[in-house]
Motif scaffolding. Structure first.
Motif, mmCIF file in Angstrom:
data_model
loop_
_atom_site.group_PDB
_atom_site.id
_atom_site.type_symbol
_atom_site.label_atom_id
_atom_site.label_comp_id
_atom_site.label_asym_id
_atom_site.label_seq_id
_atom_site.Cartn_x
_atom_site.Cartn_y
_atom_site.Cartn_z
ATOM 1 N N MET A 1 0.808 -1.191 0.000
ATOM 2 C CA MET A 1 0.000 0.000 0.000
ATOM 3 C C MET A 1 0.857 1.263 0.000
ATOM 4 S SD MET A 1 -3.214 -0.995 2.360
ATOM 5 C CE MET A 1 -4.528 -0.443 1.345
ATOM 6 N N PHE A 2 1.872 1.287 0.880
ATOM 7 C CA PHE A 2 2.799 2.418 0.905
ATOM 8 C C PHE A 2 4.206 1.864 1.042
ATOM 9 C CE2 PHE A 2 -1.040 4.123 2.947
ATOM 10 C CZ PHE A 2 -1.251 5.272 2.211
ATOM 11 N N THR A 3 5.133 2.413 0.287
ATOM 12 C CA THR A 3 6.539 2.081 0.449
ATOM 13 C C THR A 3 7.248 3.337 0.899
ATOM 14 O OG1 THR A 3 6.439 0.369 -1.237
ATOM 15 C CG2 THR A 3 8.616 1.200 -0.671
ATOM 16 N N PHE A 4 8.039 3.195 1.972
ATOM 17 C CA PHE A 4 8.756 4.327 2.552
ATOM 18 C C PHE A 4 10.254 4.119 2.458
ATOM 19 C CE2 PHE A 4 4.811 3.885 5.019
ATOM 20 C CZ PHE A 4 4.303 5.163 4.958
ATOM 21 N N LYS A 5 10.957 5.199 2.177
ATOM 22 C CA LYS A 5 12.402 5.223 2.349
ATOM 23 C C LYS A 5 12.619 5.849 3.723
ATOM 24 C CE LYS A 5 16.665 7.243 0.526
ATOM 25 N NZ LYS A 5 17.192 8.168 -0.513
ATOM 26 N N VAL A 6 13.248 5.096 4.612
ATOM 27 C CA VAL A 6 13.498 5.533 5.980
ATOM 28 C C VAL A 6 14.987 5.833 6.103
ATOM 29 C CG1 VAL A 6 13.334 4.892 8.413
ATOM 30 C CG2 VAL A 6 11.638 4.015 6.786
ATOM 31 N N THR A 7 15.305 7.063 6.479
ATOM 32 C CA THR A 7 16.709 7.456 6.605
ATOM 33 C C THR A 7 17.005 7.830 8.052
ATOM 34 O OG1 THR A 7 16.660 8.313 4.341
ATOM 35 C CG2 THR A 7 18.523 8.975 5.726
ATOM 36 N N PRO A 8 17.651 6.914 8.786
ATOM 37 C CA PRO A 8 18.015 7.219 10.171
ATOM 38 C C PRO A 8 19.114 8.284 10.207
ATOM 39 C CG PRO A 8 18.171 4.860 9.737
ATOM 40 C CD PRO A 8 18.005 5.557 8.421
ATOM 41 N N GLU A 9 19.058 9.116 11.208
ATOM 42 C CA GLU A 9 20.089 10.137 11.381
ATOM 43 C C GLU A 9 21.439 9.445 11.559
ATOM 44 O OE1 GLU A 9 20.726 13.514 14.662
ATOM 45 O OE2 GLU A 9 18.742 13.468 13.724
ATOM 46 N N GLY A 10 22.366 9.736 10.647
ATOM 47 C CA GLY A 10 23.696 9.147 10.715
ATOM 48 C C GLY A 10 23.762 7.683 10.321
ATOM 49 N N GLY A 11 22.703 7.166 9.681
ATOM 50 C CA GLY A 11 22.688 5.754 9.303
ATOM 51 C C GLY A 11 22.344 5.569 7.840
ATOM 52 N N GLU A 12 22.340 4.339 7.423
ATOM 53 C CA GLU A 12 22.025 3.989 6.046
ATOM 54 C C GLU A 12 20.508 3.918 5.848
ATOM 55 O OE1 GLU A 12 24.072 3.476 3.327
ATOM 56 O OE2 GLU A 12 25.572 4.337 4.681
ATOM 57 N N PRO A 13 20.008 4.460 4.751
ATOM 58 C CA PRO A 13 18.573 4.372 4.474
ATOM 59 C C PRO A 13 18.143 2.928 4.197
ATOM 60 C CG PRO A 13 19.698 5.766 2.841
ATOM 61 C CD PRO A 13 20.735 5.196 3.732
ATOM 62 N N PHE A 14 16.884 2.658 4.489
ATOM 63 C CA PHE A 14 16.301 1.364 4.166
ATOM 64 C C PHE A 14 14.852 1.596 3.772
ATOM 65 C CE2 PHE A 14 15.911 1.999 8.760
ATOM 66 C CZ PHE A 14 14.583 1.681 9.022
ATOM 67 N N GLU A 15 14.270 0.600 3.133
ATOM 68 C CA GLU A 15 12.879 0.707 2.695
ATOM 69 C C GLU A 15 12.005 -0.242 3.489
ATOM 70 O OE1 GLU A 15 12.251 0.257 -1.513
ATOM 71 O OE2 GLU A 15 13.776 1.757 -1.996
ATOM 72 N N VAL A 16 10.783 0.203 3.764
ATOM 73 C CA VAL A 16 9.757 -0.658 4.346
ATOM 74 C C VAL A 16 8.477 -0.461 3.545
ATOM 75 C CG1 VAL A 16 10.696 -0.724 6.686
ATOM 76 C CG2 VAL A 16 9.052 1.033 6.095
ATOM 77 N N SER B 1 10.965 -6.226 11.311
ATOM 78 C CA SER B 1 12.151 -6.373 12.178
ATOM 79 C C SER B 1 13.358 -5.573 11.711
ATOM 80 C CB SER B 1 12.532 -7.857 12.322
ATOM 81 O OG SER B 1 11.485 -8.560 12.941
ATOM 82 N N VAL B 2 13.098 -4.384 11.163
ATOM 83 C CA VAL B 2 14.208 -3.504 10.780
ATOM 84 C C VAL B 2 14.303 -2.296 11.707
ATOM 85 C CG1 VAL B 2 14.275 -4.223 8.362
ATOM 86 C CG2 VAL B 2 12.794 -2.325 9.038
ATOM 87 N N TRP B 3 13.378 -2.209 12.654
ATOM 88 C CA TRP B 3 13.408 -1.148 13.658
ATOM 89 C C TRP B 3 12.910 -1.733 14.965
ATOM 90 C CZ3 TRP B 3 15.288 3.656 14.178
ATOM 91 C CH2 TRP B 3 14.904 4.370 15.306
ATOM 92 N N HIS B 4 13.634 -1.426 16.025
ATOM 93 C CA HIS B 4 13.240 -1.863 17.363
ATOM 94 C C HIS B 4 13.320 -0.650 18.259
ATOM 95 C CE1 HIS B 4 13.625 -5.902 15.818
ATOM 96 N NE2 HIS B 4 14.813 -5.585 15.358
ATOM 97 N N GLY B 5 12.189 -0.169 18.678
ATOM 98 C CA GLY B 5 12.157 0.995 19.552
ATOM 99 C C GLY B 5 10.809 1.674 19.489
ATOM 100 N N PRO B 6 10.580 2.592 20.406
ATOM 101 C CA PRO B 6 9.286 3.268 20.473
ATOM 102 C C PRO B 6 9.060 4.234 19.310
ATOM 103 C CG PRO B 6 10.769 4.141 22.148
ATOM 104 C CD PRO B 6 11.482 3.001 21.485
ATOM 105 N N LEU B 7 7.779 4.525 19.068
ATOM 106 C CA LEU B 7 7.394 5.458 18.010
ATOM 107 C C LEU B 7 8.087 6.809 18.171
ATOM 108 C CD1 LEU B 7 5.645 6.393 15.596
ATOM 109 C CD2 LEU B 7 3.804 6.826 17.243
ATOM 110 N N LYS B 8 8.134 7.332 19.385
ATOM 111 C CA LYS B 8 8.742 8.654 19.633
ATOM 112 C C LYS B 8 10.196 8.676 19.155
ATOM 113 C CE LYS B 8 9.021 12.701 21.905
ATOM 114 N NZ LYS B 8 9.454 13.696 20.957
#
Length: 89
Positions: free
Chosen positions: A1-16, A59-66
């Protein structure tokens, strides 16, 4: 339905890719949320919630929404605006 490019601060981007399961979880956990409302009045805060659901499920992110909201940038790569009630014919 939606594909996102996620770019962590100081990290490598990944898609979900957020599927109907991620949208359904977002609807269940947010008052008056619906796919129809999302399509007609898309808010970045809702997209963060949906992307977070997808990233946790995949399982590409582990942590709270905030933490997710505070430390990653999002780019919507694909928005099919699928109507789940529409006929395939």
């Amino acid at each position: 339905m939606f594909t996102f490019k996620v770019t962590p601060e100081g990290g490598e981007p990944f898609e979900v890719t957020a599927t109907s399961r991620d949208i359904a979880r977002w609807e269940r956990t947010n008052r008056d949320a619906s796919l129809h409302k999302l399509q007609s009045d898309m808010r970045i805060s809702d997209l963060y919630k949906i992307a977070h659901n997808a990233a946790e499920r995949q399982s590409v992110w582990h942590g709270p929404l905030k933490e997710f909201e505070d430390s990653v940038d999002l780019e919507v790569l694909d928005d099919d605006e699928v109507d789940p009630t529409q006929s395939a014919a």
